[in-house]
Scaffold this motif. Structure first.
Motif, PDB file in Angstrom:
ATOM      1  N   GLY A 219       0.867  -1.285  -0.091  1.00  0.00           N
ATOM      2  CA  GLY A 219      -0.129  -0.003  -0.055  1.00  0.00           C
ATOM      3  C   GLY A 219       0.845   1.315   0.028  1.00  0.00           C
ATOM      4  O   GLY A 219       1.771   1.423  -0.791  1.00  0.00           O
ATOM      5  N   ASP A 220       0.823   2.135   0.740  1.00  0.00           N
ATOM      6  CA  ASP A 220       1.320   3.306   1.224  1.00  0.00           C
ATOM      7  C   ASP A 220       2.965   3.053   1.771  1.00  0.00           C
ATOM      8  O   ASP A 220       3.713   4.188   1.992  1.00  0.00           O
ATOM      9  N   SER A 221       2.936   2.097   2.325  1.00  0.00           N
ATOM     10  CA  SER A 221       4.358   1.627   3.056  1.00  0.00           C
ATOM     11  C   SER A 221       5.327   1.022   2.189  1.00  0.00           C
ATOM     12  O   SER A 221       4.764   0.066   1.209  1.00  0.00           O
ATOM     13  N   GLN A 222       6.613   1.127   2.206  1.00  0.00           N
ATOM     14  CA  GLN A 222       7.627   0.653   1.543  1.00  0.00           C
ATOM     15  C   GLN A 222       8.700   0.480   2.223  1.00  0.00           C
ATOM     16  O   GLN A 222       9.015   1.270   3.045  1.00  0.00           O
ATOM     17  N   GLY A 223       9.789  -0.312   1.678  1.00  0.00           N
ATOM     18  CA  GLY A 223      11.084  -0.475   2.562  1.00  0.00           C
ATOM     19  C   GLY A 223      11.926  -1.528   1.776  1.00  0.00           C
ATOM     20  O   GLY A 223      11.653  -2.028   0.755  1.00  0.00           O
ATOM     21  N   GLU A 224      12.908  -1.663   2.560  1.00  0.00           N
ATOM     22  CA  GLU A 224      13.980  -2.595   1.778  1.00  0.00           C
ATOM     23  C   GLU A 224      14.577  -3.619   3.350  1.00  0.00           C
ATOM     24  O   GLU A 224      14.447  -3.012   4.263  1.00  0.00           O
ATOM     25  N   LEU A 225      14.924  -4.743   2.714  1.00  0.00           N
ATOM     26  CA  LEU A 225      15.673  -5.820   3.764  1.00  0.00           C
ATOM     27  C   LEU A 225      16.880  -6.015   3.343  1.00  0.00           C
ATOM     28  O   LEU A 225      16.937  -6.506   2.063  1.00  0.00           O
ATOM     29  N   PRO A 226      17.717  -6.021   4.239  1.00  0.00           N
ATOM     30  CA  PRO A 226      19.075  -6.553   3.545  1.00  0.00           C
ATOM     31  C   PRO A 226      19.401  -7.895   3.515  1.00  0.00           C
ATOM     32  O   PRO A 226      18.504  -8.461   3.997  1.00  0.00           O
ATOM     33  N   ALA A 227      20.373  -8.304   2.475  1.00  0.00           N
ATOM     34  CA  ALA A 227      20.505  -9.540   2.228  1.00  0.00           C
ATOM     35  C   ALA A 227      21.168 -10.206   3.472  1.00  0.00           C
ATOM     36  O   ALA A 227      22.089  -9.427   4.069  1.00  0.00           O
ATOM     37  N   ILE A 228      21.059 -11.357   3.907  1.00  0.00           N
ATOM     38  CA  ILE A 228      21.546 -12.161   4.965  1.00  0.00           C
ATOM     39  C   ILE A 228      23.246 -12.387   4.443  1.00  0.00           C
ATOM     40  O   ILE A 228      23.259 -13.265   3.522  1.00  0.00           O
ATOM     41  N   ARG A 229      24.136 -12.220   4.957  1.00  0.00           N
ATOM     42  CA  ARG A 229      25.441 -12.602   4.553  1.00  0.00           C
ATOM     43  C   ARG A 229      25.663 -14.269   5.007  1.00  0.00           C
ATOM     44  O   ARG A 229      25.389 -14.464   6.307  1.00  0.00           O
ATOM     45  N   VAL A 230      26.132 -14.805   4.029  1.00  0.00           N
ATOM     46  CA  VAL A 230      26.277 -16.292   4.230  1.00  0.00           C
ATOM     47  C   VAL A 230      27.384 -16.941   3.511  1.00  0.00           C
ATOM     48  O   VAL A 230      27.344 -16.201   2.481  1.00  0.00           O
ATOM     49  N   ARG A 231      28.103 -17.772   3.868  1.00  0.00           N
ATOM     50  CA  ARG A 231      28.944 -18.474   2.779  1.00  0.00           C
ATOM     51  C   ARG A 231      28.073 -19.275   1.989  1.00  0.00           C
ATOM     52  O   ARG A 231      27.658 -20.357   2.300  1.00  0.00           O
ATOM     53  N   VAL A 232      28.352 -18.949   0.878  1.00  0.00           N
ATOM     54  CA  VAL A 232      27.462 -19.536  -0.319  1.00  0.00           C
ATOM     55  C   VAL A 232      28.078 -20.947  -0.835  1.00  0.00           C
ATOM     56  O   VAL A 232      29.202 -20.635  -1.156  1.00  0.00           O
ATOM     57  N   VAL A 233      27.265 -21.782  -0.595  1.00  0.00           N
ATOM     58  CA  VAL A 233      28.133 -23.129  -1.327  1.00  0.00           C
ATOM     59  C   VAL A 233      27.250 -23.505  -2.557  1.00  0.00           C
ATOM     60  O   VAL A 233      27.729 -23.900  -3.314  1.00  0.00           O
ATOM     61  N   ASP A 234      25.940 -23.453  -2.444  1.00  0.00           N
ATOM     62  CA  ASP A 234      24.874 -23.511  -3.649  1.00  0.00           C
ATOM     63  C   ASP A 234      23.808 -22.754  -3.777  1.00  0.00           C
ATOM     64  O   ASP A 234      23.005 -22.967  -2.601  1.00  0.00           O
ATOM     65  N   THR A 235      23.455 -21.923  -4.941  1.00  0.00           N
ATOM     66  CA  THR A 235      22.004 -21.291  -4.588  1.00  0.00           C
ATOM     67  C   THR A 235      20.978 -22.041  -5.332  1.00  0.00           C
ATOM     68  O   THR A 235      20.007 -21.606  -5.524  1.00  0.00           O
ATOM     69  N   LEU A 236      21.169 -23.170  -5.909  1.00  0.00           N
ATOM     70  CA  LEU A 236      20.448 -24.072  -6.368  1.00  0.00           C
ATOM     71  C   LEU A 236      18.777 -24.011  -5.407  1.00  0.00           C
ATOM     72  O   LEU A 236      18.948 -24.615  -4.344  1.00  0.00           O
ATOM     73  N   GLY A 237      17.676 -23.688  -6.147  1.00  0.00           N
ATOM     74  CA  GLY A 237      16.666 -23.830  -5.392  1.00  0.00           C
ATOM     75  C   GLY A 237      16.413 -22.575  -4.543  1.00  0.00           C
ATOM     76  O   GLY A 237      15.350 -22.729  -3.798  1.00  0.00           O
ATOM     77  N   ALA A 238      17.388 -21.775  -4.184  1.00  0.00           N
ATOM     78  CA  ALA A 238      17.358 -20.805  -2.995  1.00  0.00           C
ATOM     79  C   ALA A 238      15.888 -20.014  -3.042  1.00  0.00           C
ATOM     80  O   ALA A 238      15.315 -19.567  -2.183  1.00  0.00           O
TER      81      ALA A 238
END
Length: 282
Positions: A219-238
């Motif tokens: 609606g009239d509200s909006q915002g952003e959420l930061p990405a969570i830092r993680v040691r990435v091994v595999d992004t398949l299906g994330a």
């Protein structure tokens, strides 16, 4: 218990984890190989069920193919109720080839050449179920088109998993109450997607932007959420895991932003292990 109907394509993923992507005409040795059930709706349904909800998956399974047995066993293990919507005995579950890199935490996917099943069972009774929400993943589009009126009449929210723009994406946007899309869905970014949603009369949406986090509007509200830092091994299906976790938390609490926050945590955790299931045991 939260209940959700997931409508979308099921596939069998043949996966290889490598250190780096091979170059043209190169040959390399995989660090790990696997053959696992996949598909946006399927993985989201498994995640939803794993987190404690009751998931029903409406998908095409076909008959007489080993892939059906593999998928059926997996879905039964995770407590997902499966409804086969395909009435074509010649249909075969698509097989996708997935190569993931350990060094980059990235993957490339070669999708099956086949198309959605177009010979369908009449299953409007599925839409009439006692669900808190429905998720669409832009596949099983013939089934969705045939049951569009029932989806529009559904009293709960219809969530769209928009992984990428397709020529039929406008049809899915017209059916959705809450599109949650990736940044590649709209090349013009969040601002362009906001304009698109305004044109479709959609006031609640979110866009995942990789390392830049999540942009949302309600609606009239909006915002952003930061990405969570993680040691990435595999992004398949994330992304699929994200949607399943979002649907579970949103169905359970009705909180839009809190559901995005919860899904952000779960999806990040899934990137820290190989494949689409091992994070559940971490």
């Amino acid at each position: 218990m939260s209940r959700a109907l997931f409508i979308g394509r099921s596939v069998l993923d043949v996966t290889a984890l490598v250190e780096d992507f091979p170059g043209p005409d190169d040959k390399i040795k995989a660090l790990e190989n696997n053959m696992v059930p996949g598909g946006s709706a399927l993985n989201a349904a498994v995640t939803f069920s794993h987190l404690g909800g009751h998931a029903t998956l409406a998908t095409s399974l076909g008959t007489g193919h080993f892939a059906r047995d593999v998928l059926s066993e997996d879905l039964d293990t995770f407590g997902v109720q499966v409804e086969d919507v395909c009435d074509d005995p010649a249909y075969r579950i698509p097989i996708s080839t997935v190569v993931s890199t350990r060094s980059l935490g990235m993957r490339m996917i070669v999708n099956d050449a086949g198309d959605d099943c177009s010979r369908l069972k009449a299953r409007s009774d599925l839409i009439d179920g006692n669900y808190h929400l429905i998720q669409l993943d832009q596949y099983e589009r013939h089934f969705v088109a045939e049951h569009a009126d029932a989806i529009r009449a559904f009293e709960g929210d219809v969530i769209l998993d928009g992984g990428g723009w397709k020529e039929w994406s406008p049809d899915f946007l017209r059916l959705s109450d809450i599109p949650v899309v990736s940044e590649v869905f709209c090349p013009d970014g969040p601002a362009g997607f906001a304009t698109l949603c305004d044109e479709f009369g959609i006031s609640r949406w979110a866009m995942t932007c990789g390392e830049s986090g999540i942009v949302w509007r309600d609606g009239d509200s909006q915002g952003e959420l930061p990405a969570i830092r993680v040691r990435v091994v595999d992004t398949l299906g994330a992304g699929d895991v994200f949607h399943g976790a979002f649907c579970h938390e949103f169905a359970r609490t009705g909180g839009f932003v809190s559901a995005l926050e919860s899904a952000n945590v779960v999806a990040a955790r899934s990137c820290g292990s190989i494949g689409t299931r091992s994070w559940m045991n971490a």
